[in-house]
Design an enzyme around this catalytic site. Structure first.
Site, PDB file in Angstrom:
ATOM      1  N   LYS A 199       2.299  -3.920   6.542  1.00  0.00           N
ATOM      2  CA  LYS A 199       2.578  -3.967   4.954  1.00  0.00           C
ATOM      3  C   LYS A 199       4.093  -3.590   5.106  1.00  0.00           C
ATOM      4  O   LYS A 199       4.746  -4.394   4.132  1.00  0.00           O
ATOM      5  CB  LYS A 199       1.951  -2.548   4.325  1.00  0.00           C
ATOM      6  CG  LYS A 199       0.359  -3.216   4.165  1.00  0.00           C
ATOM      7  CD  LYS A 199      -0.023  -4.323   3.326  1.00  0.00           C
ATOM      8  CE  LYS A 199      -1.397  -4.613   3.343  1.00  0.00           C
ATOM      9  NZ  LYS A 199      -1.639  -6.039   2.741  1.00  0.00           N
ATOM     10  N   SER A 203       0.936  -1.151   0.044  1.00  0.00           N
ATOM     11  CA  SER A 203      -0.034   0.129  -0.010  1.00  0.00           C
ATOM     12  C   SER A 203       0.937   1.304  -0.172  1.00  0.00           C
ATOM     13  O   SER A 203       1.959   1.265   0.582  1.00  0.00           O
ATOM     14  CB  SER A 203      -0.987  -0.025   1.311  1.00  0.00           C
ATOM     15  OG  SER A 203      -1.556   1.220   1.574  1.00  0.00           O
ATOM     16  N   TYR A 215      -1.560  -1.073  10.778  1.00  0.00           N
ATOM     17  CA  TYR A 215      -2.054  -1.821   9.530  1.00  0.00           C
ATOM     18  C   TYR A 215      -0.852  -1.509   8.667  1.00  0.00           C
ATOM     19  O   TYR A 215      -0.094  -2.452   7.881  1.00  0.00           O
ATOM     20  CB  TYR A 215      -3.227  -1.160   8.947  1.00  0.00           C
ATOM     21  CG  TYR A 215      -3.289  -1.339   7.438  1.00  0.00           C
ATOM     22  CD1 TYR A 215      -3.575  -2.779   6.856  1.00  0.00           C
ATOM     23  CD2 TYR A 215      -3.282  -0.249   6.431  1.00  0.00           C
ATOM     24  CE1 TYR A 215      -3.744  -2.945   5.526  1.00  0.00           C
ATOM     25  CE2 TYR A 215      -3.443  -0.504   5.073  1.00  0.00           C
ATOM     26  CZ  TYR A 215      -3.694  -1.891   4.718  1.00  0.00           C
ATOM     27  OH  TYR A 215      -3.595  -2.097   3.217  1.00  0.00           O
TER      28      TYR A 215
HETATM   29  P1  NAD Z   1     -10.843  -7.164   1.267  1.00  0.00           P
HETATM   30  O1  NAD Z   1     -10.928  -7.190   2.929  1.00  0.00           O
HETATM   31  O2  NAD Z   1     -11.982  -7.008   0.629  1.00  0.00           O
HETATM   32  O3  NAD Z   1      -9.998  -8.533   0.805  1.00  0.00           O
HETATM   33  C1  NAD Z   1      -9.270  -9.147   1.596  1.00  0.00           C
HETATM   34  C2  NAD Z   1      -9.692 -10.770   1.826  1.00  0.00           C
HETATM   35  O4  NAD Z   1      -8.914 -11.248   2.450  1.00  0.00           O
HETATM   36  C3  NAD Z   1     -11.125 -10.716   2.173  1.00  0.00           C
HETATM   37  O5  NAD Z   1     -12.079 -11.590   1.549  1.00  0.00           O
HETATM   38  C4  NAD Z   1     -10.809 -11.553   3.710  1.00  0.00           C
HETATM   39  O6  NAD Z   1     -11.960 -12.432   3.914  1.00  0.00           O
HETATM   40  C5  NAD Z   1      -9.762 -12.204   3.611  1.00  0.00           C
HETATM   41  N1  NAD Z   1      -8.774 -12.507   4.640  1.00  0.00           N
HETATM   42  C6  NAD Z   1      -8.237 -11.545   5.604  1.00  0.00           C
HETATM   43  N2  NAD Z   1      -7.496 -12.428   6.368  1.00  0.00           N
HETATM   44  C7  NAD Z   1      -7.543 -13.676   5.824  1.00  0.00           C
HETATM   45  C8  NAD Z   1      -6.710 -14.820   6.605  1.00  0.00           C
HETATM   46  N3  NAD Z   1      -6.093 -14.776   7.654  1.00  0.00           N
HETATM   47  N4  NAD Z   1      -7.046 -16.001   5.874  1.00  0.00           N
HETATM   48  C9  NAD Z   1      -7.805 -15.937   4.795  1.00  0.00           C
HETATM   49  N5  NAD Z   1      -8.145 -14.962   4.053  1.00  0.00           N
HETATM   50  C10 NAD Z   1      -8.158 -13.928   4.780  1.00  0.00           C
HETATM   51  O7  NAD Z   1      -9.790  -5.954   0.986  1.00  0.00           O
HETATM   52  P2  NAD Z   1      -9.343  -5.576  -0.484  1.00  0.00           P
HETATM   53  O8  NAD Z   1      -9.569  -4.200  -0.561  1.00  0.00           O
HETATM   54  O9  NAD Z   1      -9.508  -6.287  -1.664  1.00  0.00           O
HETATM   55  O10 NAD Z   1      -7.671  -5.507  -0.007  1.00  0.00           O
HETATM   56  C11 NAD Z   1      -6.924  -6.519  -0.525  1.00  0.00           C
HETATM   57  C12 NAD Z   1      -5.383  -6.473  -0.115  1.00  0.00           C
HETATM   58  O11 NAD Z   1      -5.013  -5.174  -0.768  1.00  0.00           O
HETATM   59  C13 NAD Z   1      -5.343  -6.317   1.165  1.00  0.00           C
HETATM   60  O12 NAD Z   1      -3.967  -6.837   1.793  1.00  0.00           O
HETATM   61  C14 NAD Z   1      -5.147  -4.730   1.514  1.00  0.00           C
HETATM   62  O13 NAD Z   1      -4.427  -4.557   2.639  1.00  0.00           O
HETATM   63  C15 NAD Z   1      -4.292  -4.403   0.306  1.00  0.00           C
HETATM   64  N6  NAD Z   1      -4.756  -2.682  -0.097  1.00  0.00           N
HETATM   65  C16 NAD Z   1      -6.029  -2.607  -0.151  1.00  0.00           C
HETATM   66  C17 NAD Z   1      -6.229  -1.261  -0.429  1.00  0.00           C
HETATM   67  C18 NAD Z   1      -7.703  -0.624  -0.500  1.00  0.00           C
HETATM   68  O14 NAD Z   1      -7.958   0.677  -0.399  1.00  0.00           O
HETATM   69  N7  NAD Z   1      -8.660  -1.381  -0.710  1.00  0.00           N
HETATM   70  C19 NAD Z   1      -5.429  -0.475  -0.534  1.00  0.00           C
HETATM   71  C20 NAD Z   1      -3.895  -0.770  -0.471  1.00  0.00           C
HETATM   72  C21 NAD Z   1      -3.559  -2.039  -0.214  1.00  0.00           C
HETATM   73  N1  UFG Z   2     -12.154  11.573   3.595  1.00  0.00           N
HETATM   74  C1  UFG Z   2     -13.251  12.429   3.866  1.00  0.00           C
HETATM   75  N2  UFG Z   2     -14.320  11.976   4.398  1.00  0.00           N
HETATM   76  C2  UFG Z   2     -14.508  10.703   4.644  1.00  0.00           C
HETATM   77  C3  UFG Z   2     -13.505   9.792   4.223  1.00  0.00           C
HETATM   78  C4  UFG Z   2     -12.236  10.202   3.786  1.00  0.00           C
HETATM   79  O1  UFG Z   2     -13.248  13.929   3.724  1.00  0.00           O
HETATM   80  O2  UFG Z   2     -15.634  10.262   5.248  1.00  0.00           O
HETATM   81  C5  UFG Z   2     -11.013  12.234   3.054  1.00  0.00           C
HETATM   82  C6  UFG Z   2      -9.848  11.923   3.535  1.00  0.00           C
HETATM   83  O3  UFG Z   2      -9.568  12.762   4.695  1.00  0.00           O
HETATM   84  C7  UFG Z   2      -8.700  11.833   2.520  1.00  0.00           C
HETATM   85  C8  UFG Z   2      -9.673  11.364   1.398  1.00  0.00           C
HETATM   86  O4  UFG Z   2     -10.991  11.440   1.599  1.00  0.00           O
HETATM   87  O5  UFG Z   2      -8.268  13.105   2.417  1.00  0.00           O
HETATM   88  C9  UFG Z   2      -9.384   9.858   0.936  1.00  0.00           C
HETATM   89  O6  UFG Z   2      -9.452   9.066   2.215  1.00  0.00           O
HETATM   90  P1  UFG Z   2      -9.615   7.476   2.180  1.00  0.00           P
HETATM   91  O7  UFG Z   2      -9.701   7.074   3.764  1.00  0.00           O
HETATM   92  O8  UFG Z   2     -10.611   7.001   1.282  1.00  0.00           O
HETATM   93  O9  UFG Z   2      -8.165   6.812   1.838  1.00  0.00           O
HETATM   94  P2  UFG Z   2      -6.867   7.205   2.487  1.00  0.00           P
HETATM   95  O10 UFG Z   2      -5.814   7.857   1.252  1.00  0.00           O
HETATM   96  O11 UFG Z   2      -6.739   8.012   3.753  1.00  0.00           O
HETATM   97  O12 UFG Z   2      -6.298   5.803   2.850  1.00  0.00           O
HETATM   98  C10 UFG Z   2      -6.497   4.816   1.921  1.00  0.00           C
HETATM   99  C11 UFG Z   2      -6.565   3.425   2.885  1.00  0.00           C
HETATM  100  C12 UFG Z   2      -5.066   3.179   3.244  1.00  0.00           C
HETATM  101  C13 UFG Z   2      -4.291   3.083   2.062  1.00  0.00           C
HETATM  102  C14 UFG Z   2      -4.403   4.440   1.370  1.00  0.00           C
HETATM  103  C15 UFG Z   2      -3.457   4.270   0.222  1.00  0.00           C
HETATM  104  O13 UFG Z   2      -7.555   3.542   3.931  1.00  0.00           O
HETATM  105  O14 UFG Z   2      -4.921   1.907   4.086  1.00  0.00           O
HETATM  106  O15 UFG Z   2      -5.538   4.571   0.763  1.00  0.00           O
HETATM  107  O16 UFG Z   2      -3.624   3.412  -0.582  1.00  0.00           O
HETATM  108  F1  UFG Z   2      -2.826   3.168   2.679  1.00  0.00           F
END
Ligand code: NAD
Ligand code: UFG
Length: 330
Positions: A152, A124, A148
């Site tokens: 990572k 991330s 979190y």
């Molecule tokens: P998500 O929660 O929709 O998907 C993650 C999946 O992993 C879920 O289906 C959950 O049930 C499964 N899981 C969690 N722990 C587990 C375990 N111990 N064993 C087996 N399955 C398990 O999340 P996502 O948004 O699809 O994210 C996928 C990956 O990308 C994650 O590692 C997350 O940290 C990373 N990521 C997501 C974002 C985002 O904004 N969505 C940003 C940066 C990184």
């Molecule tokens: N924001 C609002 N109101 C809300 C939610 C968010 O104004 O209700 C604003 C935040 O202040 C920020 C922007 O919208 O300026 C984006 O916020 P998000 O929470 O959607 O995303 P972030 O960039 O804070 O973080 C997300 C994930 C992190 C990840 C990061 C980069 O939550 O785990 O993106 O991938 F690391």
């Protein structure tokens, strides 16, 4: 080629599995369904017309993983499984370290025991902490502001140490910026339980009248309109980045997956309102602790080395996010 996708019923995982199946890969999903639903498996089969093997297995369960590797000759793993809620990680750090780090250790150990040494890992942009400048390149200093993010960063380090110990590993670390939106059929989107933490799912719930208004966290940042700027990326573009990464697995490599463009909170709200013809009421609220003003990627390395770039614009993102809601929750 047969790919094991951990977390494959989740938001990014399901979108990636669909593209893998369409591209002719065989896919095995391993997910404990902590944050996703079993119905996703049938939806994947329906949308693709292809079979996919599913195991309700926790990646902490070494015997369970062993069974998967005994029953399938896995060529490479895409490792999405993990917990991802920043606030929850502050409240429950041990849960996060245990699940994300122990889980990855178990996965890598079982992979090695079965001679499978190719992995693509979901990292991330959070590993850049508070970047001193934007756009952010992969060689920028790394730090974290919550458990979190620390999981990572630690997993990135563990995987790089693993490569040093054994050069037969092929490891690609993908640092995602802010994935939003859904696939074109409106089947695989983001629907967090309870009140969303992230901006796009919050906007959708306001538009759907499940929440009264959006709280815009701060309008006094040094940005285009004072609200926070992020690099929103269409989830299908992000998913596609994993196929490119699989193609080029070679040694250890790290790539940003972002568009390189920043959008402010109010710009995203406006785009959503204009494209979908729905009002999204908002109020200006105090800054959210830990937030940064601007975060967007320099995605050049992924383009130069993987031949990947994001192709969908913010119009596609906001329309597909709403389409997912309309198809599933109206
Ligand atoms: P998500 O929660 O929709 O998907 C993650 C999946 O992993 C879920 O289906 C959950 O049930 C499964 N899981 C969690 N722990 C587990 C375990 N111990 N064993 C087996 N399955 C398990 O999340 P996502 O948004 O699809 O994210 C996928 C990956 O990308 C994650 O590692 C997350 O940290 C990373 N990521 C997501 C974002 C985002 O904004 N969505 C940003 C940066 C990184
Ligand atoms: N924001 C609002 N109101 C809300 C939610 C968010 O104004 O209700 C604003 C935040 O202040 C920020 C922007 O919208 O300026 C984006 O916020 P998000 O929470 O959607 O995303 P972030 O960039 O804070 O973080 C997300 C994930 C992190 C990840 C990061 C980069 O939550 O785990 O993106 O991938 F690391």
């Amino acid at each position: 080629m047969k790919i094991l996708v951990t977390g494959g019923t989740g938001y990014i995982g399901s979108n990636t599995v669909v593209l893998l199946l369409k591209a002719g890969y065989e896919v095995v999903i391993c997910d404990n369904l902590y944050n996703s639903q079993i119905e996703v498996v049938d939806k994947i089969k329906k949308v693709t017309g292809k079979e996919v093997a599913f195991y309700k297995t926790d990646i902490l369960d070494r015997e369970g993983l062993d069974k998967i590797f005994n029953e399938h000759k896995i060529d490479a793993v895409i490792h999405f499984a993990g917990l991802k809620a920043v606030g929850e990680s502050v409240a429950k750090p041990l849960f996060y370290y245990h699940n994300n780090i122990e889980g990855t250790l178990a996965l890598c150990e079982v992979m090695a025991a079965h001679g499978c040494k190719s992995i693509v890992f979901s990292s991330s942009a959070t590993v850049y902490g508070k970047p001193e400048s934007v756009p952010i390149r992969e060689d920028f200093p790394l730090s974290t502001t919550n458990p979190y993010g620390s999981t990572k960063l630690m997993i990135e380090q563990i995987l790089q140490d693993l490569y040093v110990s054994d050069n037969e590993w092929n490891i690609t670390i993908l640092r995602y910026f802010n994935p939003i939106g859904a696939d074109e059929t409106g089947t695989f989107g983001e629907n967090p339980n309870g009140i969303p933490n992230n901006l796009m799912p919050y906007i959708v719930k306001v538009a759907n009248k499940e929440l009264p208004h959006l709280n815009v966290f701060g309008n006094d940042y040094d940005t285009v309109d004072g609200t926070g700027v992020r690099d929103y990326i269409h989830v299908v573009d992000l998913a596609n980045g994993h196929l490119k990464a699989l193609d080029k697995l070679n040694g250890v490599n790290i790539y940003n997956l972002g568009t390189g463009n920043g959008y402010s909170v109010l710009q995203l709200v406006k785009a959503f309102e204009e494209q979908n013809g729905i009002e999204v009421p908002y109020v200006i609220a105090p800054r959210r602790p830990g937030d940064i003003a601007e975060c967007y990627a320099d995605p050049a390395k992924a383009y130069n080395e993987l031949g990947w770039k994001a192709e969908r614009d913010v119009v596609d993102m906001v329309k597909s996010a709403w389409n997912f809601c309309v198809k599933n929750f109206k």
